[in-house]
Design an enzyme around this catalytic site. Structure first.
Site, mmCIF file in Angstrom:
data_model
loop_
_atom_site.group_PDB
_atom_site.id
_atom_site.type_symbol
_atom_site.label_atom_id
_atom_site.label_comp_id
_atom_site.label_asym_id
_atom_site.label_seq_id
_atom_site.Cartn_x
_atom_site.Cartn_y
_atom_site.Cartn_z
ATOM 1 N N LYS A 149 0.842 -1.202 0.000
ATOM 2 C CA LYS A 149 0.000 0.000 0.000
ATOM 3 C C LYS A 149 0.871 1.243 0.000
ATOM 4 C CE LYS A 149 -1.876 2.875 2.939
ATOM 5 N NZ LYS A 149 -1.894 4.092 2.126
ATOM 6 N N GLU A 206 10.421 1.533 10.007
ATOM 7 C CA GLU A 206 11.369 2.627 9.724
ATOM 8 C C GLU A 206 10.605 3.909 9.982
ATOM 9 O OE1 GLU A 206 14.401 2.143 9.160
ATOM 10 O OE2 GLU A 206 14.375 0.024 8.631
ATOM 11 N N CYS A 210 13.362 11.409 6.572
ATOM 12 C CA CYS A 210 13.585 10.868 7.914
ATOM 13 C C CYS A 210 15.038 11.066 8.337
ATOM 14 C CB CYS A 210 13.221 9.398 7.941
ATOM 15 S SG CYS A 210 14.026 8.462 6.643
ATOM 16 N N GLU A 255 10.136 15.873 15.089
ATOM 17 C CA GLU A 255 10.433 15.852 13.661
ATOM 18 C C GLU A 255 9.571 16.896 12.952
ATOM 19 O OE1 GLU A 255 9.196 12.369 11.466
ATOM 20 O OE2 GLU A 255 11.227 12.251 10.665
HETATM 21 P P1 NDP Z 1 2.292 8.282 7.928
HETATM 22 O O1 NDP Z 1 2.774 7.525 9.078
HETATM 23 O O2 NDP Z 1 1.146 9.185 8.089
HETATM 24 O O3 NDP Z 1 1.898 7.293 6.735
HETATM 25 C C1 NDP Z 1 2.736 6.267 6.291
HETATM 26 C C2 NDP Z 1 1.896 5.206 5.625
HETATM 27 O O4 NDP Z 1 1.058 4.611 6.606
HETATM 28 C C3 NDP Z 1 0.957 5.765 4.537
HETATM 29 O O5 NDP Z 1 0.844 4.826 3.494
HETATM 30 C C4 NDP Z 1 -0.348 5.898 5.299
HETATM 31 O O6 NDP Z 1 -1.496 5.868 4.480
HETATM 32 C C5 NDP Z 1 -0.281 4.661 6.178
HETATM 33 N N1 NDP Z 1 -1.181 4.709 7.323
HETATM 34 C C6 NDP Z 1 -1.770 5.795 7.899
HETATM 35 N N2 NDP Z 1 -2.594 5.404 8.909
HETATM 36 C C7 NDP Z 1 -2.502 4.050 8.974
HETATM 37 C C8 NDP Z 1 -3.122 3.057 9.797
HETATM 38 N N3 NDP Z 1 -3.997 3.369 10.744
HETATM 39 N N4 NDP Z 1 -2.795 1.758 9.591
HETATM 40 C C9 NDP Z 1 -1.913 1.416 8.636
HETATM 41 N N5 NDP Z 1 -1.327 2.300 7.794
HETATM 42 C C10 NDP Z 1 -1.612 3.603 7.971
HETATM 43 O O7 NDP Z 1 3.562 9.007 7.357
HETATM 44 P P2 NDP Z 1 3.643 9.963 6.107
HETATM 45 O O8 NDP Z 1 3.160 9.308 4.866
HETATM 46 O O9 NDP Z 1 3.022 11.244 6.512
HETATM 47 O O10 NDP Z 1 5.238 10.077 5.948
HETATM 48 C C11 NDP Z 1 5.988 10.904 6.695
HETATM 49 C C12 NDP Z 1 6.576 10.203 7.902
HETATM 50 O O11 NDP Z 1 7.301 9.045 7.530
HETATM 51 C C13 NDP Z 1 7.560 11.075 8.629
HETATM 52 O O12 NDP Z 1 7.247 11.170 9.973
HETATM 53 C C14 NDP Z 1 8.916 10.389 8.429
HETATM 54 O O13 NDP Z 1 9.809 10.530 9.453
HETATM 55 C C15 NDP Z 1 8.554 8.991 8.221
HETATM 56 N N6 NDP Z 1 9.544 8.333 7.370
HETATM 57 C C16 NDP Z 1 10.487 7.509 7.923
HETATM 58 C C17 NDP Z 1 11.449 6.914 7.160
HETATM 59 C C18 NDP Z 1 12.447 5.969 7.738
HETATM 60 O O14 NDP Z 1 12.975 5.166 7.002
HETATM 61 N N7 NDP Z 1 12.755 5.997 9.019
HETATM 62 C C19 NDP Z 1 11.536 7.157 5.723
HETATM 63 C C20 NDP Z 1 10.519 8.019 5.240
HETATM 64 C C21 NDP Z 1 9.553 8.568 6.047
HETATM 65 P P3 NDP Z 1 -2.184 7.216 3.907
HETATM 66 O O15 NDP Z 1 -1.317 8.354 4.249
HETATM 67 O O16 NDP Z 1 -2.294 6.958 2.448
HETATM 68 O O17 NDP Z 1 -3.521 7.322 4.565
#
Ligand code: NDP
Length: 503
Positions: free
Chosen positions: A188, A263, A297, A395
């Site tokens: 997803k 991650e 990140c 962050e």
């Molecule tokens: P989110 O945590 O909001 O979303 C990440 C993914 O999880 C999306 O596909 C989102 O779907 C999905 N998601 C949201 N709610 C749920 C749920 N209840 N159950 C399962 N999946 C869910 O992060 P962002 O997309 O806003 O990305 C930014 C964040 O990611 C930052 O905080 C960053 O630090 C972190 N990040 C970390 C990395 C690492 O390797 N450590 C690398 C890149 C980013 P949708 O948004 O489509 O609803």
């Protein structure tokens, strides 16, 4: 420096329509599709199927059936490897299309995203190589009566959930390794940036990945992701995203004791000593803070500077930040693109306002940029930040650099370790002892010494503390998608446990 958005660049772009891949078939979903508005040009650039809970359940069933009955886990490693290599070639062949999609959906500079697609090709090839070296262990040292063999078996169905900031690169850090192990998957992508992942589905079918092995369900986290993290037929969840949703993922997965790889966020320090090569550091500071508009990140969002050099370093970083080209992601000279959504820009500005109210000062930038359309933010530097401020601990995920100071190495280590995150860190000094001391004592998954944000497919990546669980990439990446099974074999006659009484 700004690069004005070219209003005509997407004028003739017909919004692309993306379906979902379930059991080898393309579907459109039953509800209204989700529209993606380009963060740089403000126009609809794609429409993606809004997957439902039922779609996620069907995709998991397709993956389960493909795992239990299908050919993929039963192929030889050499056969799986050949298909992954073919996929890598096809990704390379469609790299311009993939780069364009990530650029318009995520607002990333096109020149940067081309590099991300090339990096992804390298990761797919690396995973293909690892597929063939996956092996277990044997113990011929357990006595005449025993031979022990430890097998690595593909674990089963993997749920892969990715964020919007590196749409194609992050799926490459997970999926090819799961496939190399012989697993099947449901993927997803973020609802904001699904295009390139859906194209990957086309590529994998063309490369020869059998139906049902990779399923792509687009839609929202609460609808699709929640099923993928809790369903009893999923064995592993590999998630990249925010720490909050990571926590929720772990709680959901705990109900059926799934393996979880997370991650998550980071608040990464660059610690700088007076003997550092400051010319090299100034460039790395600007790159670390503003690459991907800070929506990264690994962003080096905290500078921890020795007090004696702080003033001159801040003014040199500001001078270079001024030259960074911010603007139209489709202009090949742009270095920093758009902010993902207007709401996210508001959140970033909220952090800056909060810092100013608690005593920080703007040394450069400090707000949004009007480039004719879309949403952009000026590279920003906040000085006078103290370790207790939210902007130093949380962050921001935007182009905001917080500057703190230290007097002793022990103090620098203590500031670096004083927060909940531990993804990465940088240390700058020409002194070997200083670098190694910081490298050993800072709690982070990656420590860069006299560089920042370099990486390679061979090097494991992941976080300490609340930055995550587990590691991606590196030699053991395929093993993470396996289960360990012990075969304990007896040779010759066995000594009975029950011994008859002789007297
Ligand atoms: P989110 O945590 O909001 O979303 C990440 C993914 O999880 C999306 O596909 C989102 O779907 C999905 N998601 C949201 N709610 C749920 C749920 N209840 N159950 C399962 N999946 C869910 O992060 P962002 O997309 O806003 O990305 C930014 C964040 O990611 C930052 O905080 C960053 O630090 C972190 N990040 C970390 C990395 C690492 O390797 N450590 C690398 C890149 C980013 P949708 O948004 O489509 O609803």
């Amino acid at each position: 420096m700004t690069v004005l958005v070219n209003p005509t660049a997407l004028a003739n772009h017909k919004a692309r329509e993306f379906g979902m891949l379930i059991g080898g078939k393309w579907e459109q979903g039953t509800g209204a599709p989700i529209e993606r508005i380009a963060p740089s040009h403000g126009v609809v650039v794609s429409r993606v199927a809004a997957g439902s809970k039922a779609d996620a359940e069907r995709a998991i069933k397709a993956a389960r059936d493909a795992f239990e009955e299908g050919p993929w886990p039963r192929l030889t490693a050499s056969e799986r490897s050949a298909i992954l290599l073919k996929a890598a070639d096809l990704i390379a062949a469609r790299s311009e299309e993939l780069a364009f999609l990530d650029a318009i959906e995520a607002g990333k500079p096109i020149s940067q995203v081309r590099g991300e697609i090339a990096g992804s090709v390298d990761i797919w090839r690396y995973a293909a190589a690892l597929a063939r070296s996956l092996h277990g262990e044997s113990y011929n040292t357990l006595g005449d009566g025993t031979l022990g063999v430890v097998l690595r078996e593909a674990i089963g169905v993997v749920s892969i959930i990715t964020p919007w900031n590196f749409p194609f690169l992050i799926v490459a850090q997970k999926l090819p390794f799961a496939l190399a192990a012989g697993c099947t998957a449901v993927v997803k992508p973020s609802e904001l940036t699904s295009g390139s992942t859906v194209v990957l589905g086309e590529i994998l079918l063309e490369a020869g990945v059998p139906a049902g092995v990779v399923n792509i369900v687009t839609g929202t986290g609460p609808e699709v992701g929640a099923v993928m993290t809790s369903h009893p037929h999923v064995d592993v969840v590999s998630f990249t995203g925010s720490t909050g949703v990571g926590r929720l993922t772990m709680a959901n997965a705990a109900q059926t004791l799934k393996k979880v790889s997370l991650e998550l966020g980071g608040k990464n320090p660059q610690i700088v000593f007076p003997d550092a090569d400051l010319d090299a550091f100034i460039d790395a500071a600007v790159f670390g803070a503003y690459f991907n508009a800070g929506e990264c990140c690994n962003a080096g969002s905290r500078l921890i500077l020795h007090r004696s050099i702080a003033e001159s370093v801040i003014s040199r970083v500001a001078e270079l930040a001024q030259k960074v080209r911010v603007g139209d992601p489709l202009d090949p000279t742009t270095q920093v693109g758009a902010i993902i959504t207007p709401q996210h820009l508001e959140k970033i500005n909220g952090f800056v306002d909060g810092a100013l109210k608690t005593g920080a000062e703007v040394a450069h930038g400090g707000g949004g940029l009007d480039l004719g359309m879309g949403q952009f933010m000026a590279p920003t530097i906040l000085s006078g930040v103290t370790p207790d401020m939210a902007v130093a601990r949380e962050e921001v995920f935007g182009p905001v650099l917080s500057v703190l100071t230290f007097d002793t190495a022990a103090e620098a280590i203590s500031i670096a370790n004083s927060i909940d995150y531990g993804l990465s860190a940088g240390v700058w000094s020409r002194d070997f002892d200083t670098c190694l001391t910081i490298g050993r004592k800072v709690k982070a998954g990656t420590i860069w010494m006299n560089t920042f944000m370099d990486g390679a497919s061979e090097l494991p990546f992941g976080g300490y503390k609340q930055s995550g669980l587990g590691r991606e990439l590196g030699l053991h990446a395929v093993e993470d998608y396996t289960e360990t099974k012990t075969l304990n074999m007896h040779i010759g006659s066995r000594t009975n446990w029950w011994v008859p009484k002789t007297e």
